[in-house]
Design an enzyme around this catalytic site. Structure first.
Site, PDB file in Angstrom:
ATOM      1  N   SER A 153      49.985  44.389  38.157  1.00 47.14           N
ATOM      2  CA  SER A 153      50.396  42.930  38.455  1.00 47.14           C
ATOM      3  C   SER A 153      50.218  41.937  37.488  1.00 47.14           C
ATOM      4  CB  SER A 153      49.974  42.423  39.792  1.00 47.14           C
ATOM      5  OG  SER A 153      48.614  42.330  39.456  1.00 47.14           O
ATOM      6  N   LYS A 181      44.307  37.760  38.973  1.00 43.00           N
ATOM      7  CA  LYS A 181      45.522  36.987  38.930  1.00 43.00           C
ATOM      8  C   LYS A 181      45.427  35.785  38.026  1.00 43.00           C
ATOM      9  CE  LYS A 181      48.092  39.236  41.960  1.00 43.00           C
ATOM     10  NZ  LYS A 181      47.687  40.643  41.870  1.00 43.00           N
TER      11      LYS A 181
END
Lengths: 229, 194
Positions: free
Chosen positions: B43, B94
């Site tokens: 991701s 993230k």
């Protein structure tokens, strides 16, 4: 035959302080061990504030907190056996300020439907703005949702169907999402809790409050009861 | 001399305790100063694991800086590790795109209405354009979920170095920081808006 004063002075003048480096190292090691014990085993904390009356007084109660009840050694397992249960008093990082901790009771676990009493004014503004994913209006809409996968977030189209204009005096329902809990203080009239900031992710919970140590020693009990409705 | 006392007279036992005394210090260092981790998952491509799908067993090893989170120092553009709000046993990596007070224009699957980040929360996004489960799925997250800041890439050797703190192109222009709209109305195009 020396006087007590002379004997004292002889002993005192021979005193040398302990060596600096080994003492510093020993101090660091002891502090690190105490920190490890307090974060893994048990800790004594002082809780102040009005939000947990009558369980904890507002002047500052010393409580025994432990992260052990929620520790699971195998993080890959999906058994969910060590999650907080309804009625536990927990210590968690505050969702409003990461440097503060809050002490509240778990009222709802994931999947529960919570009814929020109608609030005066716009005290619930935050949950209305940020909580779009889990606010639902009437339980009948939940029954339609039961056919879908309960774990996924409520989608945009369903929000359009479900949200109706909120009238003063109308209760609202919240479905606690997966991986979250609903925290409420025991003193409902004076407590900033999930009724303001919404469901709290389970990872914010730092430990379970086991007992109140001082000034009234007692085990903290789960005083929630089932009612047949 | 008691039995317990004669046990401790052994040189080996004393040395063992000397070594054991450093273990809590080491644990404190790993939890609150620096630690190592490997990034699984794609991701955060291309920042981490750019070749994950062609060589799925090679994961990037990174240095996690924990002291900055312990003193609550968060900056926009920091790559952080956080407990996922949907699964409390999963640690996700993230990038912080917006902090409290900012106005964010989210991407699908979130509805496109701009969201104002509440106090104590932040908006995180993965760098990947294609597949990432981030704040666009679960909304703003409390800062208490963040465990560390990813500071350096240590392995593989050719890509070692400081992790970039610029916003990727997919996040540029979608965040309006607090006070920026006021400054825009006053000073207009003279401001650099990103």
């Amino acid at each position: 035959m020396a006087s007590p004063y002379l004997r004292f002075r002889n002993v005192f003048s021979r005193y040398r302080p302990p060596p600096l480096l080994p003492t510093t190292i020993r101090t660091i090691q002891i502090l690190a061990t105490l920190h490890l014990v307090s974060t893994t085993l048990v800790e004594l904390r002082i809780c102040t504030g009005f939000s947990m009356l009558p369980t904890l007084s507002q002047h500052g109660d010393c409580v025994l907190v432990s992260p052990l009840p929620y520790w699971s050694p195998f993080s890959e397992k999906h058994t969910r056996s060590n999650r907080p249960k309804r009625g536990d008093v927990v210590v968690a990082t505050s969702p409003m300020d990461p440097s503060q901790t809050v002490c509240k009771r778990v009222l709802g676990v994931e999947g529960d439907l919570i009814e929020i009493e109608p609030r005066r004014g716009n005290q619930r503004k935050w949950i209305d703005n940020a909580g779009v994913g889990f606010m639902v209006d009437i339980p009948q809409d939940i029954i339609e949702l039961e056919g879908h996968d309960k774990d996924r977030h409520i989608s945009h189209e369903e929000l359009g169907l479900m949200s109706k204009p909120k009238r003063n005096g109308e209760g609202q329902w919240v479905k606690v999402p997966k991986g979250h809990v609903w925290l409420v203080g025991d003193n409902l009239s004076n407590s900033t809790d999930s009724r303001k900031y919404g469901p709290v992710p389970i990872a914010m919970i730092k430990g379970k409050v086991l007992a109140r140590v001082y000034p009234n020693p007692a085990w903290i009990e789960n005083n929630l009861r089932h009612t047949d409705d | 001399m008691s039995k317990a006392g004669s046990f401790f007279r052994h040189k080996g036992v004393k040395d063992a305790f000397r070594v054991l005394a450093w273990v809590p210090v080491g644990i404190f260092f790993t939890r609150h100063v620096y630690s190592l981790a490997s990034v699984t998952g794609g991701s955060m491509q291309p920042t981490f694991n750019p070749n994950l799908f062609s060589s799925p067993l090679h994961h990037d090893v990174v240095l996690l800086e924990r002291w900055s989170v312990a003193i609550n120092r968060f900056r926009r553009g920091d790559v952080v590790t956080l407990w996922s709000p949907q699964n409390p046993e999963l640690l996700a990596t993230k990038r912080i795109v917006a902090l409290e007070g900012d106005l964010v224009n989210p991407l699908p699957p979130s509805p496109p209405t701009p969201i104002r980040i509440p106090p104590g929360h932040c908006w995180v996004e993965g760098d990947s354009k294609y597949q990432t489960r981030d704040s666009n799925t679960y909304g703003p997250i409390p800062l208490g979920l963040i465990t560390s800041r990813v500071a350096y890439i240590l392995w593989p050797w050719p890509r070692r170095g400081i992790v970039d703190t610029d916003l990727p192109t997919k996040s540029k222009g979608r965040v309006r920081t607090l006070g920026q709209s006021y400054l825009q109305s006053k000073f207009g195009e003279a401001l650099n808006n990103d």
